[in-house]
Design a protein around this motif. Structure first.
Motif, PDB file in Angstrom:
ATOM      1  N   ARG A 162      -3.878  -3.122   1.196  1.00 45.52           N
ATOM      2  CA  ARG A 162      -2.852  -2.349   1.885  1.00 45.52           C
ATOM      3  C   ARG A 162      -3.384  -0.958   2.263  1.00 45.52           C
ATOM      4  NH1 ARG A 162       2.836  -2.045  -0.857  1.00 45.52           N
ATOM      5  NH2 ARG A 162       3.349  -1.475   1.305  1.00 45.52           N
ATOM      6  N   PHE A 163      -2.824  -0.410   3.344  1.00 43.12           N
ATOM      7  CA  PHE A 163      -3.118   0.954   3.784  1.00 43.12           C
ATOM      8  C   PHE A 163      -4.615   1.147   4.056  1.00 43.12           C
ATOM      9  CE2 PHE A 163       0.317   1.319   0.470  1.00 43.12           C
ATOM     10  CZ  PHE A 163       1.354   1.193   1.373  1.00 43.12           C
ATOM     11  N   TYR A 164      -5.219   0.141   4.698  1.00 38.64           N
ATOM     12  CA  TYR A 164      -6.644   0.198   4.983  1.00 38.64           C
ATOM     13  C   TYR A 164      -6.929   0.760   6.368  1.00 38.64           C
ATOM     14  CZ  TYR A 164     -11.512  -1.195   4.298  1.00 38.64           C
ATOM     15  OH  TYR A 164     -12.861  -1.180   4.114  1.00 38.64           O
ATOM     16  N   GLY A 165      -5.867   1.092   7.117  1.00 40.65           N
ATOM     17  CA  GLY A 165      -6.052   1.670   8.436  1.00 40.65           C
ATOM     18  C   GLY A 165      -6.183   3.175   8.355  1.00 40.65           C
ATOM     19  N   PRO A 166      -5.498   3.908   9.227  1.00 42.49           N
ATOM     20  CA  PRO A 166      -5.503   5.378   9.128  1.00 42.49           C
ATOM     21  C   PRO A 166      -4.988   5.814   7.761  1.00 42.49           C
ATOM     22  CG  PRO A 166      -4.538   4.653  11.207  1.00 42.49           C
ATOM     23  CD  PRO A 166      -4.711   3.427  10.379  1.00 42.49           C
ATOM     24  N   GLN A 167      -5.665   6.728   7.134  1.00 36.82           N
ATOM     25  CA  GLN A 167      -5.338   7.100   5.758  1.00 36.82           C
ATOM     26  C   GLN A 167      -5.133   8.601   5.635  1.00 36.82           C
ATOM     27  OE1 GLN A 167      -8.532   5.600   3.375  1.00 36.82           O
ATOM     28  NE2 GLN A 167      -8.013   3.459   3.729  1.00 36.82           N
ATOM     29  N   GLY A 168      -4.227   8.953   4.737  1.00 32.28           N
ATOM     30  CA  GLY A 168      -4.019  10.344   4.402  1.00 32.28           C
ATOM     31  C   GLY A 168      -4.857  10.736   3.199  1.00 32.28           C
ATOM     32  N   ARG A 169      -4.311  11.616   2.376  1.00 30.74           N
ATOM     33  CA  ARG A 169      -5.035  12.084   1.196  1.00 30.74           C
ATOM     34  C   ARG A 169      -5.058  11.002   0.127  1.00 30.74           C
ATOM     35  NH1 ARG A 169      -3.053  14.992  -3.001  1.00 30.74           N
ATOM     36  NH2 ARG A 169      -1.093  15.279  -1.878  1.00 30.74           N
ATOM     37  N   GLN A 170      -6.235  10.732  -0.427  1.00 30.13           N
ATOM     38  CA  GLN A 170      -6.411   9.687  -1.432  1.00 30.13           C
ATOM     39  C   GLN A 170      -5.728  10.080  -2.748  1.00 30.13           C
ATOM     40  OE1 GLN A 170      -8.075   6.711  -1.091  1.00 30.13           O
ATOM     41  NE2 GLN A 170      -8.501   7.100   1.062  1.00 30.13           N
ATOM     42  N   PRO A 171      -5.200   9.098  -3.496  1.00 29.62           N
ATOM     43  CA  PRO A 171      -4.638   9.407  -4.813  1.00 29.62           C
ATOM     44  C   PRO A 171      -5.742   9.822  -5.782  1.00 29.62           C
ATOM     45  CG  PRO A 171      -4.681   7.027  -4.445  1.00 29.62           C
ATOM     46  CD  PRO A 171      -5.054   7.666  -3.148  1.00 29.62           C
ATOM     47  N   ILE A 172      -5.447  10.792  -6.634  1.00 24.65           N
ATOM     48  CA  ILE A 172      -6.430  11.280  -7.603  1.00 24.65           C
ATOM     49  C   ILE A 172      -5.749  11.503  -8.942  1.00 24.65           C
ATOM     50  CG2 ILE A 172      -7.966  12.363  -5.907  1.00 24.65           C
ATOM     51  CD1 ILE A 172      -6.608  15.020  -6.521  1.00 24.65           C
ATOM     52  N   TRP A 173      -6.561  11.478 -10.001  1.00 33.69           N
ATOM     53  CA  TRP A 173      -6.074  11.753 -11.347  1.00 33.69           C
ATOM     54  C   TRP A 173      -6.403  13.197 -11.711  1.00 33.69           C
ATOM     55  CZ3 TRP A 173      -3.048   8.448 -14.021  1.00 33.69           C
ATOM     56  CH2 TRP A 173      -2.996   7.122 -13.580  1.00 33.69           C
TER      57      TRP A 173
END
Length: 286
Positions: A105-116
Motif C-alpha cells: 500500500r501507498f507505493y505511489g507518491p509518498q509523503g513523510r515516512q513513519p519513524i520511531w
C-alpha cells in the motif's frame, strides 16, 4: 538526428548521476525528473492524441485520450490505496506456494515516512510505566514483527548514545547489538487500535552482552558496567498515505469529468448527424 541524440544522451547520463544523489533515495529528482515526465507524456499521450484528433477532431480526440489517460491513473491510484495482495494457492496440490504481495500500500507518491522517536521527558513520566504495555513475544502479526524490527533499528543509535553518556565513554565503543543487547523476551507494546499497523509505543529492555573470546580487556570492562534499562519509543506515523488519499478522489474527478464531457460530445454529434440526415431527406423529397 545525430545532433539531437548527443544532448539527450548527456541528459540521460546526468539523470543516472542525479538519481544516486537525490536525498539518498536513489530516485531521480529536479530538472531531470521534470524533463523525463514531459518527454514521457509528450511521446505517449501526444502520439495517441494526434492519431485521435485526425479521425474525431480536436475536442473529441482530446476527450477520448484524456478519459483513457485519467482512467489508467485512477486504476493506479486504487492500487496505491489498496496494494496488490498475495493470492494463496496452498489448497491446490499443484502449487506449494502462493503468489506473494507484489505491490504494498501507498507505493505511489509518498509523503513523510513513519519513524520511531524516543519519548520526551513529559511523555516518559506518563507512558514509560503505563499498565497498558503487553508482551510482544509470541505475536503472529507480520505487521507487528515488521514494526518491532524497524523500531529496534531506530532505537539502536539512541540506546548506544544513552549508555555512552552514562558510562562516560565514546559512543563508538558502545554498539547495539554488541556491547548492549535488547532482551527480545522482555519487549512490550501498546496498541493504538485494531488496524494492521496498530503498535503505538514499544518498550525495549536492554541487557549486557556476554564477552566473547576475542573481546579486549576494555570491552570486557565496559560490558560489565552495562545495567538493564528500559527505553520507550513512539511511532510518528508521518504523512506517507496523504498523497494517495489526495490522488484517489482527484483522479476519479478527472476521469468522470472527461467521461461525461465525452458523452456530451457524442450526444451532440449524434443530434447533429440526425438533423443532417433529416435535412438530406427533405432535400431529396423536394
Amino acid at each position: 538526428m545525430i545532433a539531437l541524440a548527443a544532448p539527450i544522451s548527456n541528459i540521460l547520463a546526468q539523470g543516472t548521476t542525479v538519481a544516486t544523489k537525490c536525498n539518498g533515495t536513489g530516485k531521480t529528482c529536479g530538472g531531470v525528473a521534470l524533463f523525463g515526465v514531459i518527454l514521457m507524456f509528450g511521446i505517449l499521450a501526444g502520439g495517441v492524441f494526434l492519431l485521435l484528433q485526425s479521425n474525431f477532431g480536436v475536442l473529441q480526440g482530446y476527450l477520448i485520450a484524456a478519459t483513457a489517460f485519467w482512467a489508467s491513473w485512477l486504476v493506479l491510484s486504487i492500487i496505491w490505496f489498496s496494494g496488490v495482495p498475495g493470492i494463496p494457492l496452498n489448497r491446490l496440490q499443484v502449487f506449494k506456494k502462493g503468489i506473494p504481495t507484489s505491490t504494498p500500500r501507498f507505493y505511489g507518491p509518498q509523503g513523510r515516512q513513519p519513524i520511531w522517536l524516543p519519548l520526551t521527558a513529559a511523555e516518559s513520566a506518563t507512558v514509560a510505566n503505563s499498565p497498558d504495555f503487553i508482551p510482544a513475544a509470541g505475536t503472529q502479526r507480520p505487521s507487528d514483527k515488521d514494526a518491532i524490527k524497524s523500531a529496534e533499528t531506530a532505537a539502536a543509535d539512541e540506546i548506544a548514545q544513552r549508555y555512552a553518556t552514562e558510562l562516560g565513554t565514546d559512543k563508538a565503543k558502545v554498539t547495539v547489538p554488541g556491547t548492549v543487547l535488547i532482551d527480545q523476551t522482555a519487549t512490550s507494546i501498546i496498541r493504538s487500535g485494531g488496524g494492521a499497523s496498530s503498535i503505538r509505543y514499544i518498550k525495549f529492555t536492554t541487557k549486557a552482552a556476554t564477552p566473547g573470546a576475542t573481546a579486549t580487556p576494555d570491552e570486557t570492562a565496559l560490558i560489565k558496567q552495562v545495567k538493564p534499562e528500559s527505553f520507550v519509543f513512539k511511532l510518528d506515523k508521518g504523512t506517507l498515505a496523504w498523497p494517495t488519499y489526495v490522488a484517489l478522489p482527484l483522479m476519479f474527478l478527472l476521469f468522470t469529468s472527461h467521461l461525461f464531457g465525452l458523452m456530451w460530445v457524442e450526444k451532440r454529434n449524434r443530434r447533429v448527424a440526425v438533423t443532417a440526415r433529416q435535412r438530406d431527406r427533405e432535400t431529396a423529397s423536394v
